[in-house]
Design a protein around this motif. Structure first.
Motif, short mmCIF file in Angstrom:
data_model
loop_
_atom_site.label_atom_id
_atom_site.label_comp_id
_atom_site.label_asym_id
_atom_site.label_seq_id
_atom_site.Cartn_x
_atom_site.Cartn_y
_atom_site.Cartn_z
N ALA A 4 0.82 -1.21 0.00
CA ALA A 4 0.00 0.00 0.00
C ALA A 4 0.86 1.26 0.00
N ARG A 5 1.98 1.22 0.71
CA ARG A 5 2.90 2.37 0.73
C ARG A 5 3.46 2.63 -0.68
N ILE A 6 3.87 1.57 -1.35
CA ILE A 6 4.38 1.71 -2.71
C ILE A 6 3.29 2.24 -3.64
N GLY A 7 2.08 1.71 -3.51
CA GLY A 7 0.96 2.19 -4.32
C GLY A 7 0.68 3.66 -4.09
N ALA A 8 0.73 4.09 -2.84
CA ALA A 8 0.49 5.50 -2.51
C ALA A 8 1.54 6.40 -3.14
N ILE A 9 2.79 5.99 -3.06
CA ILE A 9 3.88 6.79 -3.65
C ILE A 9 3.72 6.86 -5.16
N GLN A 10 3.42 5.74 -5.78
CA GLN A 10 3.21 5.74 -7.24
C GLN A 10 2.05 6.66 -7.62
N ALA A 11 0.98 6.63 -6.83
CA ALA A 11 -0.17 7.49 -7.13
C ALA A 11 0.21 8.96 -7.03
N VAL A 12 0.98 9.32 -6.01
CA VAL A 12 1.44 10.71 -5.87
C VAL A 12 2.19 11.13 -7.14
N ASP B 220 9.50 15.02 -2.16
CA ASP B 220 9.47 14.08 -1.05
C ASP B 220 8.05 13.57 -0.86
N VAL B 221 7.95 12.30 -0.47
CA VAL B 221 6.68 11.68 -0.12
C VAL B 221 6.91 10.83 1.12
N ALA B 222 6.06 10.99 2.11
CA ALA B 222 6.10 10.14 3.30
C ALA B 222 4.71 9.53 3.48
N VAL B 223 4.67 8.21 3.62
CA VAL B 223 3.41 7.49 3.79
C VAL B 223 3.47 6.74 5.11
N ASP B 224 2.49 6.98 5.96
CA ASP B 224 2.44 6.32 7.26
C ASP B 224 1.08 5.66 7.45
N PHE B 225 1.10 4.49 8.07
CA PHE B 225 -0.13 3.79 8.43
C PHE B 225 -0.15 3.61 9.94
N ASP B 226 -1.31 3.80 10.53
CA ASP B 226 -1.49 3.58 11.97
C ASP B 226 -2.64 2.61 12.16
N LEU B 227 -2.41 1.61 13.00
CA LEU B 227 -3.47 0.69 13.36
C LEU B 227 -4.43 1.39 14.31
N LEU C 120 -7.51 1.05 9.81
CA LEU C 120 -6.19 1.63 9.57
C LEU C 120 -6.35 3.08 9.15
N ALA C 121 -5.42 3.92 9.59
CA ALA C 121 -5.35 5.30 9.10
C ALA C 121 -4.15 5.40 8.19
N CYS C 122 -4.31 6.13 7.11
CA CYS C 122 -3.22 6.39 6.17
C CYS C 122 -2.99 7.89 6.14
N ARG C 123 -1.73 8.29 6.22
CA ARG C 123 -1.34 9.70 6.16
C ARG C 123 -0.27 9.83 5.10
N VAL C 124 -0.46 10.76 4.17
CA VAL C 124 0.50 10.99 3.10
C VAL C 124 0.91 12.45 3.11
N ALA C 125 2.21 12.69 3.23
CA ALA C 125 2.77 14.04 3.18
C ALA C 125 3.58 14.17 1.89
#
Length: 157
Positions: free
Chosen positions: A59-67, A84-91, A96-101
């Motif tokens: 999912a992190r790789i997918g998010a970065i590719q989408a950005v 820069d892209v930072a992708v974080d997931f929190d349980l 799950l929460a996803c945060r993309v900067a």
């Protein structure tokens, strides 16, 4: 009426906004969203026990590719130099929460890229866990992607 709509020209036709005269600036945007999942699916994600593989890495790789490809999927969105892209997931208790900067130096913001990253990241999670989420009737009673929003946007001129 069309004077207020920057993506519409004087004849009412769609147009891309001309940012050519704007100065470059450091820009940052952060988006966030959540996916609701059953407790058993969350444990499988946490234990890296999902049949399709490592959910959060994929999912992190997918998010970065989408950005990086937002300009190809959102009409009239400028292609920007993503720095820069930072992708974080929190349980969470129920998902799950996803945060993309996203950061860039350019003439236009990067909030669309952050939003695209969050939605794609969560869609990848869904794709990888949907078999585990299905109940005995073939339904997905608890699964939902929700709360997708821009939580931060800044410009340093």
């Amino acid at each position: 009426m069309t004077d207020d709509l920057t993506h519409v020209d004087d004849e009412g036709d769609a147009q891309m906004v001309d940012v050519g005269e704007k100065d470059d600036s450091q820009r940052r945007a952060v988006a966030r969203g959540e996916i609701r999942l059953t407790e058993s699916t969350l444990r499988a994600v946490e234990d890296d026990a999902v049949e399709k593989g490592d959910v959060l890495t994929t999912a992190r790789i997918g998010a970065i590719q989408a950005v990086k490809h937002t300009w190809e999927t959102i009409p009239m969105c400028h292609q920007i130099p993503v720095t820069d892209v930072a992708v974080d997931f929190d349980l969470l208790e129920d998902g799950l929460a996803c945060r993309v900067a996203v950061e860039t130096v350019g003439k236009t913001g990067c909030e669309m890229e952050a939003l695209e990253g969050v939605t794609t990241g969560l869609n990848v999670v869904w794709d990888m866990v949907k078999a585990a989420e299905k109940d005995e009737d073939g339904e997905y009673p608890t699964t939902a992607i929700e709360g997708v929003e821009v939580v931060e946007k800044s410009v340093d001129r």
